[in-house]
Enzyme design. Structure first.
Site, PDB file in Angstrom:
ATOM      1  CE  LYS A  79      -4.461  -1.137   0.218  1.00 50.94           C
ATOM      2  NZ  LYS A  79      -5.495  -0.574  -0.670  1.00 50.94           N
ATOM      3  CB  SER A 332      -0.816  -8.150  -0.957  1.00 48.83           C
ATOM      4  OG  SER A 332      -1.757  -8.828  -0.158  1.00 48.83           O
TER       5      SER A 332
END
Length: 532
Positions: A79, A332
């Site tokens: 992110k 992720s």
């Protein structure tokens, strides 16, 4: 771009615009996105992460499996790439005013660290149910935490209001072209490290990561397939593709909270509907099994959302009989709530179909236990719960180690041939979450009972609210609560006298917590319900 009011503006074209200058509002083409990815300034704060082979899993499934280690970023998540790219393009006036966002997880940390590096005030609105470890992580990175609302949507409403009232710029977690371009740098790194890839599996929440990677890969090497992966109970992209436009899911599961999004983004869907090759959905058990695979092969401790794409890779390989290919997936994130590990460990073997759970009724007489074990044969028993039921029979909850996916049916057939009443509970959510910890305790009389399963918010007053709304109309005859270190806890409750009451459903709806009727659960019928 997202305006200060929090409403999405048309897609932007930032590729040829210097940082800090206004960007035009014309929709971006795929070529525009390619240029934006190439110019994204992510490496001022993020790192190029390794593409690491998973050798044990590769041998097991007959393909070369490669993990893109975004858990190695400074905030242990991808992110940071998108958040920094968006904030790096703020005008001087916007930088002076500061930014605001709403997030309970990785995006919050990405915005906080970006703000610290750029000298920009970063206000992070987090739901009041957010675990303290995440709140403290954002504060340590320099973010100003505001706790508001019981869920993300309520926190976002508060963040949008703060943006409007104080002139802050709202930094969207996914539905912003600059955020998408920042995430797309992962796709560029994948091609730089291995241009022989056959397929790339990408987790999908709001779609920013998947859109960035897909549009980049399809511009440079369109023969590589990009497969989106979603949790079964948060499949907003699959729902949008079916409908032809973004739709809002009624409810999402928070197990993989990093991808627990009820509605795909407008801009991300515009890109994905023409660039994604396929979508696969996975269960919580399959995600848990993937967390274990990642630990076994790389010693990474992934958060559930971080393992979603690997779970999808394994399921896709199995369902399409794929062998001999080079397959990459995105690990992720690794911002795991430690308390979730217990749940993940419990479910990993079930998700890999290495354990079967069964309810079995055996006669209450001498030698019956020995006979039951002989019918099971030399199979390894992983769990065994026995409870005296009445003078004639007993009920057994048993876990058995499996060596193949077909063995569950073989075990059930063998037990039935042995004269036993049996139910396969391996796919029964109530059995796996509650009943395996509650074996025994049938009511002595018929209570006219109904059973319901709830998701309770992990917040002060949740139980008081539940009891206050229900009132004293029914006696609670069964109650079992489990917390897994997430934003919600799971509750199984029985209500005496509710079986014939037409107002029962309406009262439970009025509580406002997600619920489902569990009265027909085989596990409940075997172990908890009145047998008559």
């Amino acid at each position: 771009m997202v305006t200060q009011s929090g409403l999405e503006a048309p897609a932007l074209g930032p590729a040829d615009v210097p940082a800090g200058q206004p960007v035009p509002s014309a929709p971006m083409s795929a070529q525009d996105y390619l240029r934006a990815v190439l110019r994204a300034p992510v490496y001022e704060v993020a790192m190029k992460t390794p593409l690491e082979p998973m050798e044990r899993l590769s041998r097991r499934i007959g393909n070369t499996v490669l993990a893109k280690r975004e858990d190695r970023q400074p905030v242990h998540s991808f992110k940071l790439r998108g958040a920094y790219t968006r904030m790096r393009a703020l005008s001087q006036q916007e930088r002076a005013a500061g930014v605001v966002t709403a997030s309970a997880g990785n995006h919050a940390q990405g915005v906080a660290l970006s703000g610290a590096r750029l000298g920009v005030r970063a206000v992070i609105v987090m739901p009041i149910t957010t675990p303290s470890i995440k709140v403290e992580a954002v504060r340590q990175l320099g973010g100003e935490v505001v706790l508001a609302g019981n869920a993300f949507d309520e926190a976002k409403e508060h963040a949008v209001a703060l943006a409007a009232d104080h002139g802050l710029t709202y930094v969207a977690p996914f539905d912003d072209p600059l955020v998408i371009a920042g995430q797309g740098t992962i796709g560029l790194e994948l091609l730089q490290d291995d241009a022989r890839l056959d397929r790339v599996f990408v987790p999908v929440g709001g779609g920013g990561l998947a859109a960035g990677i897909a549009v980049l890969i399809k511009q440079l090497m369109p023969e590589i397939q990009v497969i989106g992966v979603e949790p079964e109970e948060s499949a907003c992209l699959a729902a949008a593709l079916t409908a032809g436009h973004p739709v809002t899911l009624d409810h999402v599961s928070l197990f993989a909270e990093g991808v627990a999004v009820a509605r795909i983004g407008e801009e991300t869907f515009r890109l994905l509907k023409s660039s994604i090759d396929d979508v696969v959905t996975v269960s919580s058990d399959e995600i848990s099994a993937a967390v274990k695979d990642l630990f076994d092969d790389t010693r990474a401790v992934a958060e559930p959302a971080g393992a979603v794409s690997l779970a999808g890779l394994k399921k896709y390989v199995r369902g399409h009989d794929i062998t001999g290919e080079r397959l990459a997936h995105i690990l992720s994130g690794a911002n795991l709530n430690f308390g979730s590990l217990r749940y993940i460990a419990e479910r990993a073997e079930l998700g890999e179909q290495r354990e079967g759970l069964f309810a079995v009724e055996i006669p209450e007489r001498a030698g019956s236990f020995l006979h039951f074990c002989r019918v099971l044969g030399r199979r390894m028993v992983t769990e065994f719960n026995y409870r005296y039921c009445d003078p004639d029979r007993a009920t057994v909850f048993v876990g058995v180690e499996l060596h193949s996916r077909e063995e569950r049916a073989d075990i059930a057939s063998a037990l039935r041939r042995g004269g036993y009443r049996v139910a396969d509970l391996s796919d029964d959510e109530n059995a796996k979450t509650h009943l395996r910890y509650m074996i025994g305790g049938r009511p002595p009389v018929d209570l006219g009972e109904r059973l319901a399963s709830f998701e309770f918010p992990e917040s002060p007053g949740a139980l008081v609210h539940f009891l206050s709304v229900l009132g004293s109309r029914w006696n609670i005859s069964l109650f079992h609560y489990r917390s897994f270190g997430m934003d919600t806890g799971r509750v199984l409750a029985g209500f005496a006298g509710a079986s014939a009451d037409p107002g029962f459903t309406g009262h439970l709806d009025a509580v406002g917590y997600p619920w489902s009727d569990a009265s027909d659960s085989p596990a409940y019928r075997f172990f908890q319900a009145d047998p008559r």
